[in-house]
Each structure stands twice: as structure tokens, then as C-alpha cells.
Design a protein around this motif. Structure first.
Motif, PDB file in Angstrom:
ATOM      1  N   VAL A 192      11.768  16.436  -1.773  1.00 39.43           N
ATOM      2  CA  VAL A 192      11.190  17.610  -2.435  1.00 39.43           C
ATOM      3  C   VAL A 192       9.723  17.757  -2.043  1.00 39.43           C
ATOM      4  O   VAL A 192       9.267  18.839  -1.659  1.00 39.43           O
ATOM      5  N   LEU A 193       8.993  16.631  -2.090  1.00 41.02           N
ATOM      6  CA  LEU A 193       7.557  16.671  -1.783  1.00 41.02           C
ATOM      7  C   LEU A 193       7.315  16.956  -0.302  1.00 41.02           C
ATOM      8  O   LEU A 193       6.468  17.774   0.051  1.00 41.02           O
ATOM      9  N   PHE A 251       3.241  13.101  -0.810  1.00 41.78           N
ATOM     10  CA  PHE A 251       2.735  14.374  -0.301  1.00 41.78           C
ATOM     11  C   PHE A 251       1.378  14.210   0.361  1.00 41.78           C
ATOM     12  O   PHE A 251       1.047  14.925   1.307  1.00 41.78           O
ATOM     13  N   TRP A 252       0.607  13.226  -0.092  1.00 41.26           N
ATOM     14  CA  TRP A 252      -0.704  13.008   0.536  1.00 41.26           C
ATOM     15  C   TRP A 252      -0.514  12.464   1.949  1.00 41.26           C
ATOM     16  O   TRP A 252      -1.167  12.905   2.894  1.00 41.26           O
ATOM     17  N   LEU A 264       0.342  15.226   4.100  1.00 43.98           N
ATOM     18  CA  LEU A 264      -0.833  16.020   4.467  1.00 43.98           C
ATOM     19  C   LEU A 264      -1.598  15.357   5.610  1.00 43.98           C
ATOM     20  O   LEU A 264      -2.030  16.020   6.557  1.00 43.98           O
ATOM     21  N   LEU A 265      -1.755  14.017   5.523  1.00 41.22           N
ATOM     22  CA  LEU A 265      -2.482  13.302   6.581  1.00 41.22           C
ATOM     23  C   LEU A 265      -1.758  13.458   7.921  1.00 41.22           C
ATOM     24  O   LEU A 265      -2.369  13.746   8.950  1.00 41.22           O
ATOM     25  N   ILE A 281       0.836  -1.198   0.000  1.00 41.70           N
ATOM     26  CA  ILE A 281       0.000   0.000   0.000  1.00 41.70           C
ATOM     27  C   ILE A 281       0.875   1.253   0.000  1.00 41.70           C
ATOM     28  O   ILE A 281       0.628   2.206  -0.724  1.00 41.70           O
ATOM     29  N   MET A 292      -2.187  16.830   9.259  1.00 39.24           N
ATOM     30  CA  MET A 292      -3.534  17.033   9.798  1.00 39.24           C
ATOM     31  C   MET A 292      -3.662  16.421  11.187  1.00 39.24           C
ATOM     32  O   MET A 292      -4.215  17.024  12.092  1.00 39.24           O
ATOM     33  N   GLN A 310       7.853  20.487   0.573  1.00 40.97           N
ATOM     34  CA  GLN A 310       6.769  21.340   0.093  1.00 40.97           C
ATOM     35  C   GLN A 310       5.582  21.289   1.064  1.00 40.97           C
ATOM     36  O   GLN A 310       5.010  22.324   1.401  1.00 40.97           O
ATOM     37  N   VAL A 311       5.241  20.097   1.542  1.00 39.53           N
ATOM     38  CA  VAL A 311       4.098  19.963   2.445  1.00 39.53           C
ATOM     39  C   VAL A 311       4.373  20.677   3.770  1.00 39.53           C
ATOM     40  O   VAL A 311       3.524  21.405   4.282  1.00 39.53           O
ATOM     41  N   SER A 347       2.087   2.478  -3.229  1.00 37.42           N
ATOM     42  CA  SER A 347       1.123   3.163  -4.097  1.00 37.42           C
ATOM     43  C   SER A 347       0.657   4.493  -3.513  1.00 37.42           C
ATOM     44  O   SER A 347      -0.229   5.124  -4.070  1.00 37.42           O
ATOM     45  N   THR A 348       1.208   4.881  -2.371  1.00 31.83           N
ATOM     46  CA  THR A 348       0.719   6.088  -1.709  1.00 31.83           C
ATOM     47  C   THR A 348       1.532   7.305  -2.140  1.00 31.83           C
ATOM     48  O   THR A 348       2.752   7.268  -2.099  1.00 31.83           O
ATOM     49  N   PRO A 349       0.861   8.376  -2.565  1.00 29.37           N
ATOM     50  CA  PRO A 349       1.598   9.599  -2.870  1.00 29.37           C
ATOM     51  C   PRO A 349       2.246  10.159  -1.595  1.00 29.37           C
ATOM     52  O   PRO A 349       1.566  10.311  -0.585  1.00 29.37           O
TER      53      PRO A 349
END
Lengths: 329, 272
Positions: free
Chosen positions: A265-266, A150-151, A154-155, A143, A158, A269-270, A146-148
Motif C-alpha cells: 500500500v505504501l 514509504f521513506w 522516497l529515498l 535498522i 530520489m 502510494q510513493v 525501524s525504517t518507514p
């Protein structure tokens, strides 16, 4: 001796590749329709006259043909002059140097953490093949692959920053504090979440690799013999397994600098972490050509350094490479 | 229990339905459906808005589907283009002598050396940003790993007796490649191109998240997520959670299909 020859050949190849990278990136940047003078002037465009524009272009040698420009840029590069960044208004090498330290902390922490955790997870999964634990670890790794990045960042942001309020929302150092007053703890504090993000994703590759290698080892004749002698459990894995799979795993970890850099890099950015990644994004979006070129070359050199170390480790563990047999496979 | 073949069939069917569904929905969802509606601002997930609404009252499910459709298109174009490049380079490397081989493996190393995301930024910059830069960048940079696999496979095929016999009979390299090698490579090409898809989609999302290819009329998943960052402190978690989760599901499904096909076509190597 042969092993030295092999490494020398690899080193030479990397040098030619690095030269090719600089040519390729220079060509790509020259193709761009974005006017570097315009992006340098930015919002001040009204106050800059046409003559001043031409002067800037002349100063940068933009009126000369691309080949001349490339040769000039290249010869400066060899002397260690990467030009001047137009958005930070400072020498490119200085900008990169400052940010590299911040990024190196982040990438280093994530690299070590994901390596160690991934290796342990891989061993655990391999030792318990087919059990619930193994399947859980495998599923987690697949899993994560397949996970971005940056997402996930974000999680995490949060949950830990917005929800629980344990961590600051971004910035590498606290706002409004002088550079000299930033303590080591401040730096670590701001590093935790981005490093965590990169590590949580980064374990996948190394864990799956370690698991597979351990399964190969455990089904080998010498392990069957060792089992017949009465060895079992962790002692067996320690004696026959880990010794065999540790170096390839370390080598794989060195060969993953490219993904590590992309992930950084990602994550930067986050979490608005002021490192190399953020500089790259800014350079690309705001058309800072010298900085972008410098970053491409430095990051590629960084990846090559990792690959080179991986090659050294391979040549230590695999005698076939020493004898130069690898090319005939 | 169902066996692997049936499982692959199910997964493939489900993924196809999902992907075709996304593409169809994209056709039917017009700008009209995404107009701002200030009476529906920033609503949490509910039955009328499964993914909630954003700060302009736009339905997040529809925006997500729009974004996914772009991702899927970029992914398909990128896998096809990269597979074609990998096939050409891989076969030429193995067939046309040592020099070509050395050059192609050098080229592969070159593309693997530049961090992928940095290369995408560079290409996007060269093409003045925009969706075009993203598509071309993602499509032209995913071939190196597959090229290596195909080269190794073709080298192995080359030493097979039937290929050797054909070469000794004076058949041209082109004939040998087309008649003897291509049919043999088909399963690997198919699996390879399917497994490229997740990478391409992840890179498309990453590069749009960083702000390249910004085009407000076409929401990409990356753009939706980077916009959501500004509203995170307000507790609007659904703006970030659902679009990302949807992307993850699509990527993972295609990955599962690819892995399972790999295991069927090549049971020895495809083991996980």
C-alpha cells in the motif's frame, strides 16, 4: 488423517473469522459520519436536487435499518456481488480484479526477492557468527526494521528516478500509451523500484529468523557430532542446517502476507503504482464504502490464505501438530 | 568496555533526554516560529537552518520536531493502551476457563488477520479521519502480539506450585492474578510496551503519509513527507531526507532500549 483434521479445523476457523471481519468492517463503516451519497455525488453537488439524492439513497437501500442493509449486502456478497464502486463507477470485484493483478506482480516479486535474499543473508550471518559480516548483516536488519517503508521508497525514488534518471517517476505503465500497447518490459520497468523498496525492507525479518535458527542448529548435538566426524564449512551447513531451516523460513514468509500487503500500500502510494493499495487509499479518503469493504475482505482473505499455507507447512514439518499435541503446550 | 547494564543505562538516559527534549521543544515552538517567510524559501541545510527550509520558507527542523512530538505522543498513548488491553485479555484468557481462552485467541486472530494498515484506514474512515481517528486507531490495534506472549506466560505461571497452592486454598482468580501473577509479569509488560512503541510510531507515520488525519495546523512526519513528494523533482532532497531520518533515529533508539532491557530481564530469551 489427524493432520487433515487439524487443517479442516483451521479452515473452519478462518471462515468464522472472515464472517466476523465482514461484520466488524460493516459496523465500522456504518458508524462513519461521512455521507456516502455526498461522496458519490462529489463536486457535482449543485446540479443534484434533493429528490435525486433521495433516489440514490433509496437505490442503495440507505433508508433501511443497518441490520437489513447488512443482510442484503451479505447475501449479495455470498453470490459474488460486492456492489458498485462509486469512484471508479464499476463493479467492485472488477475494480479489485484489475488492480489485484498489478499488485500481485509487485508483491510476488518483492516476496520472492526478499525471501531468497533474506534467507541467504541469514545463512551467511549464522555461519559467521560474531564476525564483522554477521554484525553488519544484523545491524542492517535491525535498522531496516525501524525504517518507514514509504521513506525508503522516497529515498530510492530520489536517487534512481530524480538523481540518476534511470527510472520513471511513478505510474504502473507509461503515460499516453494504450492499454493494449503496454509491453511486458514496460510493466517490469515500472515495477523495479517499488519491488526493490519492499525487498530491501522485507529481508530483515526473514534474515534474523534464519540466522537464529541456524545458530540453534549449529549448537545442537548432532552438528557437534558431525563436526567431530570431520564435516565442515558449507557442506555441513547444507547437509544439516539448510534442510532444517528452509521449511520454517518458507512458512514464515507465507505468514507475513499482512506486512507485505501493508508495505505494498505504501510503496504504491510513493511510486503512484496503480494497484490495490492505491485503490484502498482512494476508497478510504473519498468515502467509497462498497470498494473499501470489498478490499478489507479480499485483503483479509489473502492474509488468511497465506496463514493457511503456513499452517500446512508446519503440520508437515512438525509431527506434534499432526498428533494434535500443540494445544496442550 | 562498558557492560550491558551500563549500556542500557546510557541508551535509556539518552532516549529519555531526546524524547523529553522533543516534547519540550514542541511546547516552545509556536505557530509564530513556523510562519511563512518568502525571503527564506527552499534553502538547503545550513547553520541557521539545519534541516533547510521548505517552499514557504518554514524551518524544517522546527517542523520535524513538531511532527516528532505528535509521533511520540501517539506512540506513548498507543503503547500504554495496547499494553493494558493485552494484560487484561492475556490474563483473562489464561485464567477464566477454556471458552474465554478460545474466544480471546479467536479475537487475536481476527485482529491479526486484517492487514494492519487496512484496519487503520477502516478505523480512520469510521471516525471521519482527523488526528482523533489516527490516535484511536493506532492505540486500539497494537495489542494482539503482546496478548499472545502474556497468555503463554500466565499459562506457565498457573502450573507453578505456589500458584496452584494458592488456588487450592480457595483464593479467587482475581486475587491470584493480582498477587501472584502481576508482579511476575511486570518486566515483560515493561519490555513489551516499550517494544510496541516503534510499531505504533511507524504506523502513525504511515497512516498520516497516506493522507488520513490530515490537519495542516499540526504537521505529522507522514504529512511532511507526503508534501515533500511534490518537490522531489526540484531537487529539494532535504525536505524528505531529514524528517524521515529523525523519525528513524527515534524509533531505533527506543527499539535498542527495549531489546537491551529484554536481554537483562530475560537473558535466555532475549538473545538476538
Amino acid at each position: 488423517m489427524n493432520s487433515l483434521k487439524y487443517l479442516a479445523k483451521k479452515g473452519l476457523r478462518m471462515l468464522t473469522l472472515l464472517i466476523a471481519v465482514s461484520i466488524l468492517s460493516f459496523v465500522l463503516v456504518s458508524l462513519s459520519p461521512i455521507d456516502p451519497v455526498q461522496s458519490y455525488i462529489g463536486a457535482d453537488m449543485i446540479r443534484v436536487s434533493e429528490e435525486q439524492r433521495q433516489q440514490i439513497a433509496e437505490n442503495w437501500g440507505l433508508d433501511q435499518p443497518p441490520v437489513t442493509r447488512f443482510l442484503k449486502w451479505g447475501s449479495n456478497l455470498i453470490q459474488g456481488d460486492f456492489g458498485t464502486s462509486s469512484i471508479y463507477r464499476a463493479p467492485v470485484l472488477q475494480v479489485i480484479g484489475e488492480r489485484f493483478i498489478a499488485s500481485a506482480f509487485l508483491m510476488g516479486a518483492a516476496w520472492v526477492l526478499s525471501g531468497v535474499l533474506g534467507f541467504i543473508l541469514g545463512i551467511l550471518a549464522g555461519m559467521n557468527q560474531g564476525t564483522l559480516l554477521d554484525r553488519g548483516i544484523k545491524l542492517y536488519c535491525l535498522i531496516m526494521a525501524s525504517t518507514p517503508t514509504f521513506w525508503l521508497g522516497l529515498l530510492i525514488l530520489m536517487v534512481f528516478s530524480v538523481g540518476l534518471g534511470w527510472f520513471p517517476i511513478g505510474l504502473g505503465v507509461p503515460a499516453g500509451v494504450l492499454q493494449g500497447d503496454v509491453t511486458l518490459w514496460d510493466r517490469i520497468y515500472h515495477l523495479i523500484l517499488p519491488a526493490l523498496t519492499l525487498s530491501v525492507i522485507g529481508v530483515a525479518n526473514i534474515a534474523l529468523h534464519t540466522r537464529q535458527k541456524l545458530l540453534d542448529v549449529l549448537s545442537s548435538d548432532y552438528v557437534i557430532f558431525a563436526r567431530a566426524r570431520g564435516e565442515e564449512g558449507f557442506a555441513l551447513v547444507w547437509r544439516h542446517g539448510i534442510r532444517n531451516i528452509a521449511l520454517p523460513a518458507i512458512s514464515l514468509q507465507f505468514a507475513s502476507f499482512s506486512e507485505l500487503f501493508g508495505g505494498a500500500v505504501l510503496a504504491e502510494q510513493v511510486f503512484s503504482y496503480p494497484g490495490l493499495g492505491q485503490a484502498t487509499v482512494q476508497a478510504g479518503l473519498r468515502g467509497d464504502v462498497p470498494l473499501l469493504l470489498g478490499l478489507v475482505i479480499i485483503s483479509t482473505a489473502f492474509v488468511f490464505a497465506g496463514n493457511f499455507i503456513a499452517d500446512i507447512i508446519y503440520s508437515i514439518i512438525d509431527p506434534r501438530i499432526k498428533e494434535g499435541r500443540r494445544n496442550h503446550d | 568496555m562498558i557492560n550491558r547494564r551500563q549500556k542500557v543505562f546510557l541508551y535509556t538516559g539518552f532516549s529519555l533526554i531526546l524524547i523529553v527534549g522533543i516534547l519540550l521543544a514542541d511546547v516552545f515552538v509556536s505557530v509564530e516560529n513556523l510562519r511563512t517567510d518568502f525571503s527564506q524559501q527552499s534553502l538547503g541545510p545550513s547553520f541557521s537552518h539545519w534541516f533547510g527550509t521548505d517552499w514557504l520558507g518554514r524551518d524544517m527542523l522546527l517542523r520535524t520536531v513538531k511532527g516528532l512530538a505528535l509521533s511520540v505522543k501517539v506512540g506513548v498513548v498507543a503503547s500504554l493502551a495496547s499494553t493494558l488491553i493485552a494484560l487484561l485479555l492475556g490474563v483473562s484468557a489464561a485464567i477464566f476457563g477454556k471458552r474465554t481462552d478460545a474466544f480471546i485467541s479467536w479475537l487475536t486472530d481476527l485482529f491479526l488477520g486484517i492487514p494492519h494498515l487496512i484496519l487503520l484506514i477502516l478505523i480512520s474512515f469510521a471516525l471521519e479521519g482527523g488526528v482523533r481517528g489516527v490516535i484511536i486507531g493506532v492505540a486500539l490495534t497494537h495489542w494482539p502480539s503482546l496478548t499472545r506472549i502474556i497468555r503463554a506466560e500466565v499459562l506457565q505461571l498457573k502450573s507453578m506450585p505456589y500458584v496452584q497452592a494458592s488456588i487450592r486454598f480457595g483464593k479467587s482468580p482475581f486475587y491470584v492474578a493480582r498477587k501472584h501473577m502481576l508482579p511476575h509479569l511486570m518486566p515483560q509488560l515493561m519490555v513489551g510496551s516499550i517494544l510496541l512503541f516503534p510499531h505504533a510510531v511507524l504506523h502513525e507515520a504511515s497512516i498520516t503519509f497516506l493522507g488520513f488525519g490530515l490537519d495542516p495546523s499540526r504537521p505529522a512526519i507522514g504529512i511532511i513527507l507526503s508534501e515533500s513528494m511534490r518537490y522531489l523533482t526540484g531537487g529539494y532532497w532535504w525536505l524528505a531526507v531529514f524528517p524521515g531520518l529523525a523519525l528513524l533515529v527515534v524509533i531505533r533508539l527506543v527499539d535498542v532500549v527495549g531489546d537491551n532491557l529484554h536481554m537483562i530481564s530475560d537473558p535466555q530469551q532475549g538473545q538476538l
